[in-house]
Design an enzyme around this catalytic site. Structure first.
Site, PDB file in Angstrom:
ATOM      1  CD  GLN A   1       7.618  -7.545   3.481  1.00 13.92           C
ATOM      2  OE1 GLN A   1       6.828  -8.354   2.988  1.00 13.92           O
ATOM      3  NE2 GLN A   1       8.213  -6.627   2.747  1.00 13.92           N
TER       4      GLN A   1
ATOM      5  N   GLY B   1       5.075   4.378  -9.058  1.00 13.59           N
ATOM      6  CA  GLY B   1       5.879   3.166  -9.287  1.00 13.59           C
ATOM      7  C   GLY B   1       5.013   1.925  -9.210  1.00 13.59           C
ATOM      8  CG  HIS B   2       3.070   0.747  -5.517  1.00 21.42           C
ATOM      9  ND1 HIS B   2       3.155   1.778  -4.616  1.00 21.42           N
ATOM     10  CD2 HIS B   2       3.720  -0.293  -4.936  1.00 21.42           C
ATOM     11  CE1 HIS B   2       3.808   1.381  -3.542  1.00 21.42           C
ATOM     12  NE2 HIS B   2       4.184   0.137  -3.704  1.00 21.42           N
TER      13      HIS B   2
ATOM     14  CD  GLN C   1      10.174  -7.723  -2.638  1.00 22.43           C
ATOM     15  OE1 GLN C   1      10.045  -7.675  -1.424  1.00 22.43           O
ATOM     16  NE2 GLN C   1       9.513  -6.939  -3.463  1.00 22.43           N
TER      17      GLN C   1
ATOM     18  N   GLY D   1       0.808  -1.219   0.000  1.00 22.14           N
ATOM     19  CA  GLY D   1       0.000   0.000   0.000  1.00 22.14           C
ATOM     20  C   GLY D   1       0.834   1.258   0.000  1.00 22.14           C
TER      21      GLY D   1
ATOM     22  CB  SER E   1       5.416   3.200   0.612  1.00 20.13           C
ATOM     23  OG  SER E   1       4.850   2.497  -0.465  1.00 20.13           O
ATOM     24  NE  ARG E   2      10.824   1.683   5.104  1.00 13.76           N
ATOM     25  CZ  ARG E   2      10.624   0.409   4.812  1.00 13.76           C
ATOM     26  NH1 ARG E   2      10.652   0.027   3.562  1.00 13.76           N
ATOM     27  NH2 ARG E   2      10.396  -0.478   5.757  1.00 13.76           N
TER      28      ARG E   2
ATOM     29  N   GLY F   1       8.868  -4.938  -8.741  1.00 12.49           N
ATOM     30  CA  GLY F   1       9.687  -3.818  -9.185  1.00 12.49           C
ATOM     31  C   GLY F   1      11.167  -4.096  -8.966  1.00 12.49           C
TER      32      GLY F   1
HETATM   33  P1  AMP Z   1       6.026  -2.279  -1.681  1.00 13.86           P
HETATM   34  O1  AMP Z   1       4.642  -1.752  -1.534  1.00 13.86           O
HETATM   35  O2  AMP Z   1       7.090  -1.318  -1.307  1.00 13.86           O
HETATM   36  O3  AMP Z   1       6.194  -3.643  -1.074  1.00 13.86           O
HETATM   37  O4  AMP Z   1       6.228  -2.489  -3.243  1.00 13.86           O
HETATM   38  C1  AMP Z   1       5.349  -3.296  -3.984  1.00 13.86           C
HETATM   39  C2  AMP Z   1       5.947  -3.562  -5.334  1.00 13.86           C
HETATM   40  O5  AMP Z   1       6.136  -2.314  -6.012  1.00 13.86           O
HETATM   41  C3  AMP Z   1       7.335  -4.230  -5.226  1.00 13.86           C
HETATM   42  O6  AMP Z   1       7.453  -5.204  -6.243  1.00 13.86           O
HETATM   43  C4  AMP Z   1       8.258  -3.078  -5.442  1.00 13.86           C
HETATM   44  O7  AMP Z   1       9.507  -3.463  -5.982  1.00 13.86           O
HETATM   45  C5  AMP Z   1       7.480  -2.238  -6.451  1.00 13.86           C
HETATM   46  N1  AMP Z   1       7.949  -0.870  -6.430  1.00 13.86           N
HETATM   47  C6  AMP Z   1       8.136  -0.078  -5.325  1.00 13.86           C
HETATM   48  N2  AMP Z   1       8.655   1.105  -5.691  1.00 13.86           N
HETATM   49  C7  AMP Z   1       8.791   1.071  -7.030  1.00 13.86           C
HETATM   50  C8  AMP Z   1       9.285   2.011  -8.005  1.00 13.86           C
HETATM   51  N3  AMP Z   1       9.749   3.194  -7.647  1.00 13.86           N
HETATM   52  N4  AMP Z   1       9.276   1.642  -9.298  1.00 13.86           N
HETATM   53  C9  AMP Z   1       8.813   0.418  -9.673  1.00 13.86           C
HETATM   54  N5  AMP Z   1       8.355  -0.503  -8.814  1.00 13.86           N
HETATM   55  C10 AMP Z   1       8.336  -0.181  -7.508  1.00 13.86           C
END
Ligand code: AMP
Length: 280
Positions: A63, A38-39, A155, A33, A188-189, A149
């Site tokens: 995690q 990017g998401h 990961q 979330g 997200s951070r 991503g």
């Molecule tokens: P997270 O919500 O941070 O667990 O990310 C969910 C998915 O979105 C993971 O596969 C991440 O690698 C991908 N993701 C997060 N940030 C980006 C970004 N800036 N560009 C592309 N994919 C991203």
């Protein structure tokens, strides 16, 4: 008005997916979330490939090795649903109990050195949590494709290792990193950073591009590492690691004769940020 279908239990999601019929291509985009563009780029790629896309929004406690990090992780469900409007997706937004009910047994996948370097070294147990939640999501959603991503480079390697080792019938699709205008990888951070912090955090991408240019100019690895360290010393960020690794094994390289990926973790305003770039 267009309403996105949201499921909070695995039973209701499975029922919905089963009712679609066996011939549909299902894609899953696992997220925690606090969605950003990017998401959404992963969602769009999944929509191109699949008949139905399940976006999971689940802050996976397994995690997080640091309880404070888990506690302050941004949770913005309403805004997330707004961002997904107009996309051909359903959302799975379960509770911890729904994902890890009393019937749940953790899998114990031996990641070897892949799980001991970089994120594995600095966030002990992190990848065990990732492997378990992804395995569980695959069990629940039964996707043909899963989208990740490359921002989380290690990961992607770990999830690919999971699917290969356990022979899971899921195609792992790795998608490029989306960045802010100043190069900062979207995350997200970043929502936890001040505007000043966001500006200062651009040193991460500057260091990575500097490393790439240096590698192209034949500068030695030790010199590149020392120069990058200096760039962080001169900034307000605290470098946790800067590694140059073989992209397939994630082992540290001794020289730059073959393929090389530079990976960084650094703290900005106490927020831990990661990024990476292909050097060669
Ligand atoms: P997270 O919500 O941070 O667990 O990310 C969910 C998915 O979105 C993971 O596969 C991440 O690698 C991908 N993701 C997060 N940030 C980006 C970004 N800036 N560009 C592309 N994919 C991203």
């Amino acid at each position: 008005m267009w309403e996105i279908r949201t499921f909070s239990t695995r039973e209701s999601l499975s029922q919905f997916l089963n009712d679609l019929g066996q011939d549909k291509c299902i894609g899953v985009v696992p997220t925690m979330g606090a969605l950003h563009p990017g998401h959404i780029s992963l969602v769009e790629r999944a929509e191109e490939d699949c008949d139905i896309v399940v976006v999971s929004i689940f802050v996976n406690p397994k995690q997080f090795n640091n309880p404070t990090d888990l506690e302050r992780y941004p949770r913005t469900l309403e805004a997330d649903l707004d961002m997904l409007k107009g996309h051909n997706v359903v959302v799975y937004n379960p509770s911890v109990d729904d994902v890890y009910g009393s019937d749940h047994v953790d899998i114990d996948l031996e990641l070897g050195s892949m799980g001991e370097v970089m994120e594995g070294k600095y966030r002990p147990g992190h990848f065990d949590g990732v492997v378990n939640v992804i395995y569980r999501l695959f069990e629940i959603v039964k996707p043909q494709n899963a989208y990740f991503g490359l921002k989380d480079f290690q990961q992607v390697a770990v999830v690919q290792f999971l699917t290969n080792t356990m022979n899971l019938p899921v195609e792992i699709v790795a998608c490029p990193t989306h960045r802010e205008r100043n190069g900062l990888a979207m995350s997200s951070r970043n929502k936890l950073l001040s505007e000043k912090g966001k500006n200062e955090a651009s040193v991460i991408f500057k260091a990575l591009t500097f490393a790439k240019e240096s590698a192209a100019n034949g500068i030695s690895m030790n010199t590149i590492k020392a120069d990058v360290k200096r760039m962080f010393d001169d900034s307000s960020l605290t470098l946790e690691y800067f590694e140059i690794v073989d992209p397939s094994t994630l082992k540290s390289l001794d020289d730059l004769s073959g393929k090389a990926q530079a990976c960084v973790a650094a703290f900005c305003e106490d927020v831990r940020l990661i990024d990476n770039l292909e050097l060669k």
